[in-house]
Design a protein around this motif. Structure first.
Motif, mmCIF file in Angstrom:
data_model
loop_
_atom_site.group_PDB
_atom_site.id
_atom_site.type_symbol
_atom_site.label_atom_id
_atom_site.label_comp_id
_atom_site.label_asym_id
_atom_site.label_seq_id
_atom_site.Cartn_x
_atom_site.Cartn_y
_atom_site.Cartn_z
ATOM 1 N N LEU A 17 25.714 30.325 49.085
ATOM 2 C CA LEU A 17 26.904 31.123 49.395
ATOM 3 C C LEU A 17 28.035 30.868 48.409
ATOM 4 O O LEU A 17 28.847 31.742 48.135
ATOM 5 C CB LEU A 17 27.380 30.831 50.828
ATOM 6 C CG LEU A 17 26.480 31.380 51.943
ATOM 7 C CD1 LEU A 17 26.919 30.821 53.296
ATOM 8 C CD2 LEU A 17 26.507 32.904 51.972
ATOM 9 N N GLY A 18 28.092 29.646 47.864
ATOM 10 C CA GLY A 18 29.127 29.340 46.874
ATOM 11 C C GLY A 18 30.508 29.237 47.492
ATOM 12 O O GLY A 18 30.657 28.921 48.673
ATOM 13 N N ARG A 19 31.534 29.516 46.687
ATOM 14 C CA ARG A 19 32.907 29.466 47.216
ATOM 15 C C ARG A 19 33.085 30.617 48.196
ATOM 16 O O ARG A 19 32.855 31.776 47.847
ATOM 17 C CB ARG A 19 33.926 29.595 46.084
ATOM 18 C CG ARG A 19 33.968 28.392 45.166
ATOM 19 C CD ARG A 19 35.230 28.442 44.307
ATOM 20 N NE ARG A 19 35.201 27.406 43.295
ATOM 21 C CZ ARG A 19 34.608 27.536 42.114
ATOM 22 N NH1 ARG A 19 34.019 28.680 41.784
ATOM 23 N NH2 ARG A 19 34.609 26.548 41.245
ATOM 24 N N THR A 20 33.526 30.282 49.400
ATOM 25 C CA THR A 20 33.528 31.284 50.472
ATOM 26 C C THR A 20 34.884 31.379 51.159
ATOM 27 O O THR A 20 35.426 30.376 51.628
ATOM 28 C CB THR A 20 32.433 30.941 51.510
ATOM 29 O OG1 THR A 20 31.162 30.939 50.843
ATOM 30 C CG2 THR A 20 32.401 31.956 52.638
ATOM 31 N N LEU A 21 35.396 32.608 51.229
ATOM 32 C CA LEU A 21 36.568 32.916 52.046
ATOM 33 C C LEU A 21 36.043 33.402 53.397
ATOM 34 O O LEU A 21 35.386 34.435 53.484
ATOM 35 C CB LEU A 21 37.426 33.992 51.375
ATOM 36 C CG LEU A 21 38.085 33.575 50.059
ATOM 37 C CD1 LEU A 21 38.707 34.800 49.359
ATOM 38 C CD2 LEU A 21 39.158 32.507 50.302
ATOM 39 N N MET A 22 36.321 32.629 54.443
ATOM 40 C CA MET A 22 35.614 32.801 55.717
ATOM 41 C C MET A 22 36.205 33.866 56.637
ATOM 42 O O MET A 22 35.595 34.193 57.656
ATOM 43 C CB MET A 22 35.566 31.467 56.459
ATOM 44 C CG MET A 22 34.595 30.470 55.853
ATOM 45 S SD MET A 22 32.855 30.949 56.067
ATOM 46 C CE MET A 22 32.554 30.383 57.749
ATOM 47 N N HIS A 23 37.388 34.390 56.315
ATOM 48 C CA HIS A 23 37.942 35.418 57.215
ATOM 49 C C HIS A 23 38.834 36.357 56.398
ATOM 50 O O HIS A 23 40.012 36.083 56.180
ATOM 51 C CB HIS A 23 38.737 34.750 58.350
ATOM 52 C CG HIS A 23 39.225 35.717 59.390
ATOM 53 N ND1 HIS A 23 39.107 35.483 60.744
ATOM 54 C CD2 HIS A 23 39.820 36.930 59.287
ATOM 55 C CE1 HIS A 23 39.616 36.494 61.415
ATOM 56 N NE2 HIS A 23 40.066 37.398 60.542
ATOM 57 N N GLU A 24 38.240 37.433 55.932
ATOM 58 C CA GLU A 24 39.006 38.468 55.230
ATOM 59 C C GLU A 24 38.658 39.819 55.842
ATOM 60 O O GLU A 24 37.857 39.902 56.785
ATOM 61 C CB GLU A 24 38.668 38.458 53.724
ATOM 62 C CG GLU A 24 38.925 37.126 53.016
ATOM 63 C CD GLU A 24 40.402 36.729 52.957
ATOM 64 O OE1 GLU A 24 41.281 37.620 53.043
ATOM 65 O OE2 GLU A 24 40.689 35.516 52.843
ATOM 66 N N HIS A 25 39.261 40.870 55.313
ATOM 67 C CA HIS A 25 38.936 42.233 55.759
ATOM 68 C C HIS A 25 38.862 43.141 54.554
ATOM 69 O O HIS A 25 39.667 43.004 53.625
ATOM 70 C CB HIS A 25 40.015 42.763 56.715
ATOM 71 C CG HIS A 25 40.094 42.009 57.990
ATOM 72 N ND1 HIS A 25 39.307 42.299 59.081
ATOM 73 C CD2 HIS A 25 40.853 40.940 58.359
ATOM 74 C CE1 HIS A 25 39.588 41.453 60.068
ATOM 75 N NE2 HIS A 25 40.514 40.611 59.654
ATOM 76 N N ILE A 26 37.907 44.053 54.558
ATOM 77 C CA ILE A 26 37.887 45.067 53.493
ATOM 78 C C ILE A 26 38.718 46.257 53.962
ATOM 79 O O ILE A 26 39.788 46.513 53.421
ATOM 80 C CB ILE A 26 36.443 45.420 53.099
ATOM 81 C CG1 ILE A 26 35.773 44.146 52.537
ATOM 82 C CG2 ILE A 26 36.445 46.549 52.049
ATOM 83 C CD1 ILE A 26 34.351 44.304 52.076
ATOM 84 N N PHE A 27 38.271 46.946 54.999
ATOM 85 C CA PHE A 27 39.077 48.052 55.545
ATOM 86 C C PHE A 27 39.488 47.727 56.973
ATOM 87 O O PHE A 27 38.656 47.305 57.782
ATOM 88 C CB PHE A 27 38.274 49.349 55.567
ATOM 89 C CG PHE A 27 37.771 49.764 54.213
ATOM 90 C CD1 PHE A 27 38.656 50.179 53.227
ATOM 91 C CD2 PHE A 27 36.416 49.725 53.919
ATOM 92 C CE1 PHE A 27 38.195 50.560 51.974
ATOM 93 C CE2 PHE A 27 35.949 50.104 52.668
ATOM 94 C CZ PHE A 27 36.835 50.515 51.688
ATOM 95 N N ILE A 28 40.756 47.953 57.273
ATOM 96 C CA ILE A 28 41.195 47.979 58.669
ATOM 97 C C ILE A 28 41.711 49.387 58.908
ATOM 98 O O ILE A 28 42.582 49.879 58.173
ATOM 99 C CB ILE A 28 42.272 46.912 58.945
ATOM 100 C CG1 ILE A 28 41.634 45.524 58.860
ATOM 101 C CG2 ILE A 28 42.896 47.141 60.325
ATOM 102 C CD1 ILE A 28 42.558 44.388 59.207
ATOM 103 N N ARG A 29 41.148 50.034 59.906
ATOM 104 C CA ARG A 29 41.358 51.466 60.025
ATOM 105 C C ARG A 29 41.374 51.841 61.495
ATOM 106 O O ARG A 29 40.797 51.154 62.329
ATOM 107 C CB ARG A 29 40.187 52.155 59.311
ATOM 108 C CG ARG A 29 40.305 53.628 59.082
ATOM 109 C CD ARG A 29 39.185 54.065 58.141
ATOM 110 N NE ARG A 29 39.121 55.523 58.068
ATOM 111 C CZ ARG A 29 38.434 56.264 58.911
ATOM 112 N NH1 ARG A 29 37.735 55.718 59.873
ATOM 113 N NH2 ARG A 29 38.441 57.582 58.781
ATOM 114 N N THR A 30 42.010 52.938 61.808
ATOM 115 C CA THR A 30 42.155 53.353 63.196
ATOM 116 C C THR A 30 41.469 54.716 63.375
ATOM 117 O O THR A 30 42.105 55.765 63.249
ATOM 118 C CB THR A 30 43.656 53.440 63.557
ATOM 119 O OG1 THR A 30 44.334 52.309 62.990
ATOM 120 C CG2 THR A 30 43.848 53.446 65.068
ATOM 121 N N PRO A 31 40.156 54.715 63.623
ATOM 122 C CA PRO A 31 39.396 55.969 63.649
ATOM 123 C C PRO A 31 39.960 57.009 64.615
ATOM 124 O O PRO A 31 39.987 58.199 64.305
ATOM 125 C CB PRO A 31 37.989 55.523 64.072
ATOM 126 C CG PRO A 31 37.910 54.090 63.678
ATOM 127 C CD PRO A 31 39.300 53.543 63.832
#
Ligand SMILES: [Zn+2]
Length: 329
Positions: A17-31
């Protein structure tokens, strides 16, 4: 022992896995709002994907190998769009199942489950099956499988639906062995509620990562959760909601000094593209909240204050590997 971890576009061995950011988001959206008012908050799908793609490339170029995209249903999860943004970046992206709410589940979930009007199923399999399907079969028919099950407990505490959600997440974990990661309100010590309920359901707390634990200086609360076996997410680094960034860093230094670096992971909880906030506003009001904060600001600050490079590597590389390598006996 290494395990295969599902990522967008395939799988990766957990020890890679290497260097890991454990809590991010790509899209946050309101369908719901995008459907009612197309283009709400200036949303443009092609522009969102192109923008996110560039940001993910920059994250990879900065030396990060893996991110966990913690966008569960309730935050507008749609993995088809995520896959378009991720393709060609070289970044490993782990996606999640579960549900994001601080209080109530949506009506169709409320009325089809445990002790509810239309379906009195003591095992709550209606909800559990949804999460298990994402882990075992894949999401939205794409074959992209969830690598984590997520629940939330915020300031309102353990409402009846939050209790039900945590127990359903526990059951989905026990059926699939996918680890559990949470959202908490640290100042009201909600992580302890999550641990109590998960333990009641038979979960080994070392398979649980209690998120947003950087938003407090209550070292007693934090060490109590780690002594019970869980990992903690210092996963909103750079995001100043109501707890000064310097205090957050000082707390992390103190925990490392006390020997807890083996149970802490790092991240920023930053989205690439969202219809919640105008990007210009975020940049001007929260200048430290960006995808480079951990490497550019947090880690140098830790090293200047007595945290060793080994401890940094532990939090940034080794703990994510251990978390995703673990398996139930
Ligand atoms: Zn988040």
């Amino acid at each position: 022992m290494s395990r295969m971890v599902p990522i967008v576009g395939g799988e990766v061995a957990s020890d890679q896995l290497g260097r890991t950011l454990m809590h991010e988001h790509i899209f946050i959206r309101t369908p719901e709002l995008q459907e009612a008012w197309p283009g709400f908050m200036g949303w443009d799908d092609d522009a969102a994907i192109a923008s996110a793609h560039e940001k993910l490339k920059a994250i990879k170029a900065s030396g990060v190998d893996t991110i966990v995209d913690m966008t569960a249903p309730g935050l507008g999860r749609q993995v088809g769009r995520v896959a378009k943004a991720v393709e060609g970046t070289g970044l490993n992206v782990i996606v999640v199942t579960g549900y994001y709410t601080y209080t109530d589940l949506p009506f169709p979930m409320r009325y089809n489950g445990k002790d509810k009007l239309f379906n009195n199923d003591p095992d709550d399999s209606f909800l559990v099956d949804l999460f298990v399907r994402d882990v075992e079969e894949g999401i939205e028919g794409t074959g992209i499988r969830a690598g984590v099950v997520k629940c939330c407990t915020d300031e309102p505490g353990v409402t009846p639906d939050i209790d039900r959600l945590i127990r359903a997440v526990a059951k989905a974990h026990l059926r699939t062995d996918a680890p559990i990661m949470t959202h908490t309100h640290a100042k009201s010590r909600r992580g302890l509620d999550q641990q109590r309920i998960l333990k009641e359901e038979g979960v080994d707390l070392s398979r649980v990562l209690i998120g947003h634990s950087n938003e407090t200086s209550d070292v007693g609360y934090l060490t109590e959760m780690m002594d019970a076996g869980s990992y903690l997410g210092f996963d909103r680094c750079g995001l100043m909601v109501d707890h000064p960034l310097q205090d957050q860093q000082d707390t992390l230094v103190e925990l490392c000094k006390r020997g807890y670096a083996g149970q802490i992971v790092l991240s920023q909880d930053r989205h690439c593209y969202s219809d919640w906030f105008p990007e210009e506003g975020v940049r001007s009001m929260l200048p430290d909240w960006h995808h480079g904060f951990v490497q550019q600001s947090l880690i140098p600050g830790l090293l200047e204050n007595g945290v060793t490079q080994d401890q940094v590597d532990q939090m940034f590389i080794k703990n994510p590997i251990d978390f995703f390598s673990a398996a139930s006996a």
